[in-house]
Scaffold this motif. Structure first.
Motif, PDB file in Angstrom:
ATOM      1  N   GLY A  92       0.813  -1.217   0.000  1.00 33.71           N
ATOM      2  CA  GLY A  92       0.000   0.000   0.000  1.00 33.71           C
ATOM      3  C   GLY A  92       0.843   1.262   0.000  1.00 33.71           C
ATOM      4  N   LEU A  93       1.979   1.253   0.700  1.00 27.34           N
ATOM      5  CA  LEU A  93       2.849   2.436   0.724  1.00 27.34           C
ATOM      6  C   LEU A  93       3.518   2.640  -0.635  1.00 27.34           C
ATOM      7  CD1 LEU A  93       4.406   2.135   4.290  1.00 27.34           C
ATOM      8  CD2 LEU A  93       2.515   3.587   3.546  1.00 27.34           C
ATOM      9  N   GLU A  94       3.920   1.548  -1.284  1.00 32.93           N
ATOM     10  CA  GLU A  94       4.490   1.665  -2.637  1.00 32.93           C
ATOM     11  C   GLU A  94       3.438   2.191  -3.610  1.00 32.93           C
ATOM     12  OE1 GLU A  94       7.773  -1.945  -2.608  1.00 32.93           O
ATOM     13  OE2 GLU A  94       5.658  -2.451  -2.846  1.00 32.93           O
ATOM     14  N   LEU A  95       2.193   1.757  -3.429  1.00 32.64           N
ATOM     15  CA  LEU A  95       1.117   2.256  -4.283  1.00 32.64           C
ATOM     16  C   LEU A  95       0.902   3.749  -4.066  1.00 32.64           C
ATOM     17  CD1 LEU A  95      -1.152   1.794  -6.345  1.00 32.64           C
ATOM     18  CD2 LEU A  95      -2.653   1.294  -4.396  1.00 32.64           C
ATOM     19  N   LEU A  96       0.938   4.193  -2.815  1.00 30.64           N
ATOM     20  CA  LEU A  96       0.805   5.632  -2.535  1.00 30.64           C
ATOM     21  C   LEU A  96       1.867   6.433  -3.284  1.00 30.64           C
ATOM     22  CD1 LEU A  96       0.049   5.762   1.303  1.00 30.64           C
ATOM     23  CD2 LEU A  96      -1.448   6.560  -0.540  1.00 30.64           C
ATOM     24  N   GLU A  97       3.105   5.948  -3.257  1.00 25.74           N
ATOM     25  CA  GLU A  97       4.192   6.624  -3.986  1.00 25.74           C
ATOM     26  C   GLU A  97       3.880   6.681  -5.476  1.00 25.74           C
ATOM     27  OE1 GLU A  97       7.600   4.269  -2.918  1.00 25.74           O
ATOM     28  OE2 GLU A  97       7.951   5.424  -1.082  1.00 25.74           O
ATOM     29  N   ARG A  98       3.413   5.580  -6.017  1.00 25.46           N
ATOM     30  CA  ARG A  98       3.095   5.498  -7.446  1.00 25.46           C
ATOM     31  C   ARG A  98       1.967   6.452  -7.813  1.00 25.46           C
ATOM     32  NH1 ARG A  98       3.609   0.981 -11.138  1.00 25.46           N
ATOM     33  NH2 ARG A  98       2.824   1.741 -13.115  1.00 25.46           N
ATOM     34  N   LEU A  99       0.912   6.466  -7.003  1.00 22.20           N
ATOM     35  CA  LEU A  99      -0.225   7.347  -7.272  1.00 22.20           C
ATOM     36  C   LEU A  99       0.181   8.818  -7.204  1.00 22.20           C
ATOM     37  CD1 LEU A  99      -2.968   5.514  -5.166  1.00 22.20           C
ATOM     38  CD2 LEU A  99      -2.797   5.545  -7.667  1.00 22.20           C
ATOM     39  N   ALA A 100       0.991   9.162  -6.206  1.00 19.86           N
ATOM     40  CA  ALA A 100       1.413  10.556  -6.014  1.00 19.86           C
ATOM     41  C   ALA A 100       2.292  11.046  -7.156  1.00 19.86           C
ATOM     42  CB  ALA A 100       2.141  10.704  -4.685  1.00 19.86           C
ATOM     43  N   SER A 101       2.999  10.130  -7.801  1.00 17.76           N
ATOM     44  CA  SER A 101       3.927  10.523  -8.867  1.00 17.76           C
ATOM     45  C   SER A 101       3.238  10.750 -10.213  1.00 17.76           C
ATOM     46  CB  SER A 101       5.027   9.470  -9.028  1.00 17.76           C
ATOM     47  OG  SER A 101       4.486   8.280  -9.592  1.00 17.76           O
ATOM     48  N   ASP A 102       1.974  10.395 -10.314  1.00 20.85           N
ATOM     49  CA  ASP A 102       1.233  10.541 -11.577  1.00 20.85           C
ATOM     50  C   ASP A 102       0.155  11.607 -11.403  1.00 20.85           C
ATOM     51  OD1 ASP A 102      -0.403  10.315 -13.811  1.00 20.85           O
ATOM     52  OD2 ASP A 102      -0.468   8.127 -13.759  1.00 20.85           O
ATOM     53  N   PRO A 103       0.225  12.707 -12.151  1.00 19.07           N
ATOM     54  CA  PRO A 103      -0.778  13.766 -12.020  1.00 19.07           C
ATOM     55  C   PRO A 103      -2.219  13.277 -12.220  1.00 19.07           C
ATOM     56  CG  PRO A 103       1.045  14.500 -13.389  1.00 19.07           C
ATOM     57  CD  PRO A 103       1.255  13.043 -13.136  1.00 19.07           C
ATOM     58  N   ALA A 104      -2.402  12.219 -12.994  1.00 21.31           N
ATOM     59  CA  ALA A 104      -3.748  11.692 -13.240  1.00 21.31           C
ATOM     60  C   ALA A 104      -4.346  10.997 -12.017  1.00 21.31           C
ATOM     61  CB  ALA A 104      -3.721  10.725 -14.417  1.00 21.31           C
ATOM     62  N   THR A 105      -3.489  10.531 -11.104  1.00 23.21           N
ATOM     63  CA  THR A 105      -3.994   9.811  -9.929  1.00 23.21           C
ATOM     64  C   THR A 105      -3.663  10.500  -8.609  1.00 23.21           C
ATOM     65  OG1 THR A 105      -2.005   8.426  -9.906  1.00 23.21           O
ATOM     66  CG2 THR A 105      -3.927   7.551 -11.060  1.00 23.21           C
ATOM     67  N   ALA A 106      -2.828  11.503  -8.632  1.00 25.55           N
ATOM     68  CA  ALA A 106      -2.388  12.165  -7.395  1.00 25.55           C
ATOM     69  C   ALA A 106      -3.543  12.801  -6.624  1.00 25.55           C
ATOM     70  CB  ALA A 106      -1.323  13.210  -7.715  1.00 25.55           C
ATOM     71  N   ARG A 107      -4.606  13.176  -7.309  1.00 25.96           N
ATOM     72  CA  ARG A 107      -5.742  13.850  -6.673  1.00 25.96           C
ATOM     73  C   ARG A 107      -6.699  12.889  -5.966  1.00 25.96           C
ATOM     74  NH1 ARG A 107      -9.939  12.056  -8.789  1.00 25.96           N
ATOM     75  NH2 ARG A 107     -10.067  11.336 -10.928  1.00 25.96           N
ATOM     76  N   ILE A 108      -6.593  11.584  -6.225  1.00 25.50           N
ATOM     77  CA  ILE A 108      -7.544  10.625  -5.663  1.00 25.50           C
ATOM     78  C   ILE A 108      -7.246  10.406  -4.175  1.00 25.50           C
ATOM     79  CG2 ILE A 108      -8.471   8.285  -5.796  1.00 25.50           C
ATOM     80  CD1 ILE A 108      -7.466   8.230  -8.740  1.00 25.50           C
ATOM     81  N   PRO A 109      -8.235  10.659  -3.302  1.00 27.07           N
ATOM     82  CA  PRO A 109      -7.995  10.420  -1.875  1.00 27.07           C
ATOM     83  C   PRO A 109      -7.849   8.924  -1.582  1.00 27.07           C
ATOM     84  CG  PRO A 109     -10.259  11.152  -2.238  1.00 27.07           C
ATOM     85  CD  PRO A 109      -9.567  11.188  -3.564  1.00 27.07           C
ATOM     86  N   VAL A 110      -6.943   8.615  -0.645  1.00 24.17           N
ATOM     87  CA  VAL A 110      -6.677   7.227  -0.267  1.00 24.17           C
ATOM     88  C   VAL A 110      -6.847   7.082   1.243  1.00 24.17           C
ATOM     89  CG1 VAL A 110      -4.974   5.351  -0.227  1.00 24.17           C
ATOM     90  CG2 VAL A 110      -5.012   6.963  -2.150  1.00 24.17           C
ATOM     91  N   VAL A 111      -7.581   6.050   1.637  1.00 20.06           N
ATOM     92  CA  VAL A 111      -7.727   5.675   3.041  1.00 20.06           C
ATOM     93  C   VAL A 111      -7.042   4.328   3.205  1.00 20.06           C
ATOM     94  CG1 VAL A 111      -9.337   5.004   4.862  1.00 20.06           C
ATOM     95  CG2 VAL A 111      -9.935   6.846   3.296  1.00 20.06           C
ATOM     96  N   MET A 112      -6.130   4.251   4.143  1.00 24.50           N
ATOM     97  CA  MET A 112      -5.466   2.985   4.433  1.00 24.50           C
ATOM     98  C   MET A 112      -6.343   2.208   5.418  1.00 24.50           C
ATOM     99  SD  MET A 112      -2.996   3.643   2.465  1.00 24.50           S
ATOM    100  CE  MET A 112      -2.013   2.149   2.618  1.00 24.50           C
ATOM    101  N   LEU A 113      -6.586   0.932   5.124  1.00 22.57           N
ATOM    102  CA  LEU A 113      -7.373   0.045   5.981  1.00 22.57           C
ATOM    103  C   LEU A 113      -6.505  -1.171   6.250  1.00 22.57           C
ATOM    104  CD1 LEU A 113     -10.077  -0.683   7.362  1.00 22.57           C
ATOM    105  CD2 LEU A 113     -10.742  -1.770   5.211  1.00 22.57           C
ATOM    106  N   THR A 114      -5.986  -1.283   7.472  1.00 26.75           N
ATOM    107  CA  THR A 114      -4.933  -2.253   7.742  1.00 26.75           C
ATOM    108  C   THR A 114      -4.953  -2.713   9.192  1.00 26.75           C
ATOM    109  OG1 THR A 114      -2.521  -2.550   7.670  1.00 26.75           O
ATOM    110  CG2 THR A 114      -3.322  -0.338   8.175  1.00 26.75           C
ATOM    111  N   THR A 115      -4.239  -3.795   9.465  1.00 32.55           N
ATOM    112  CA  THR A 115      -4.049  -4.247  10.846  1.00 32.55           C
ATOM    113  C   THR A 115      -2.899  -3.492  11.502  1.00 32.55           C
ATOM    114  OG1 THR A 115      -2.583  -6.014  10.097  1.00 32.55           O
ATOM    115  CG2 THR A 115      -4.914  -6.581  10.402  1.00 32.55           C
ATOM    116  N   GLU A 116      -2.111  -2.796  10.696  1.00 30.27           N
ATOM    117  CA  GLU A 116      -0.951  -2.066  11.201  1.00 30.27           C
ATOM    118  C   GLU A 116      -1.379  -0.823  11.976  1.00 30.27           C
ATOM    119  OE1 GLU A 116       2.062  -3.166  11.018  1.00 30.27           O
ATOM    120  OE2 GLU A 116       1.851  -4.695   9.478  1.00 30.27           O
ATOM    121  N   GLY A 117      -0.637  -0.494  13.026  1.00 36.38           N
ATOM    122  CA  GLY A 117      -0.967   0.696  13.798  1.00 36.38           C
ATOM    123  C   GLY A 117       0.248   1.479  14.263  1.00 36.38           C
ATOM    124  N   GLN A 118       1.434   1.152  13.735  1.00 39.98           N
ATOM    125  CA  GLN A 118       2.642   1.833  14.169  1.00 39.98           C
ATOM    126  C   GLN A 118       2.607   3.295  13.719  1.00 39.98           C
ATOM    127  OE1 GLN A 118       2.569  -1.029  12.436  1.00 39.98           O
ATOM    128  NE2 GLN A 118       4.282  -2.360  12.942  1.00 39.98           N
TER     129      GLN A 118
END
Length: 124
Positions: free
Chosen positions: A60-86
Motif C-alpha cells: 500500500g505504501l508503494e502504491l501511494l508513492e506510485r499514485l502521487a507521482s502521476d498527475p492523473a492519480t495524485a488527486r484521488i484520496p486514499v484511506v489505508m485500511l490495515t491491521t498495522e498501527g505503528q
C-alpha cells in the motif's frame, strides 16, 4: 453518488466486507488484489481508494508513492485500511498523501462516514 471506490486488499474476505459496507451506502466498488492490480484498475472515474498496507507484489505504501507521482492519480484520496498501527507507518502514509488510516477489524459505519467525507471533499 459520483465515481467509484477502488478496494485494494489481498484478502477476498476483507474486500467483500468493505464492498458490502460501501455498496450498502450506495457506492459502486471495484476490487483489486494488490497494488499492481490496482494500478491497472484505477481510472478517471475513481473517486476514492481504500487500501491495505501489507500486500504481495506492491504494498500500500508503494502504491501511494506510485499514485502521487502521476498527475492523473495524485488527486484521488486514499484511506489505508490495515491491521498495522505503528505511528511511523501512519506518518509515512500521510506524508505520501493518505487522507485517513483505519484499523481492522473496522466498523462499517466508520468506513462509510470517512468515504462520504473524502468523496465530498474530492468533488469540491
Amino acid at each position: 453518488m459520483a465515481g467509484t471506490i477502488l478496494i485494494i486488499d489481498d484478502s477476498a474476505m476483507v474486500r467483500r466486507q468493505v464492498g458490502a459496507a460501501l455498496g450498502g451506502a450506495g457506492y459502486t466498488t471495484v476490487e483489486a488484489v494488490d497494488g499492481v492490480d490496482a494500478v491497472a484498475k484505477v481510472s478517471a472515474d475513481t473517486s476514492l481508494i481504500v487500501c491495505d498496507v501489507n500486500m504481495p507484489r506492491m504494498s500500500g505504501l508503494e502504491l501511494l508513492e506510485r499514485l502521487a507521482s502521476d498527475p492523473a492519480t495524485a488527486r484521488i484520496p486514499v484511506v489505508m485500511l490495515t491491521t498495522e498501527g505503528q505511528p511511523e507507518l501512519i506518518q509515512r502514509a500521510k506524508a505520501l498523501g493518505a487522507k485517513g488510516w483505519l484499523t481492522k477489524p473496522f466498523k462499517p459505519e466508520m468506513l462509510v462516514a470517512v468515504a462520504k467525507r473524502l468523496v465530498l471533499l474530492a468533488a469540491m
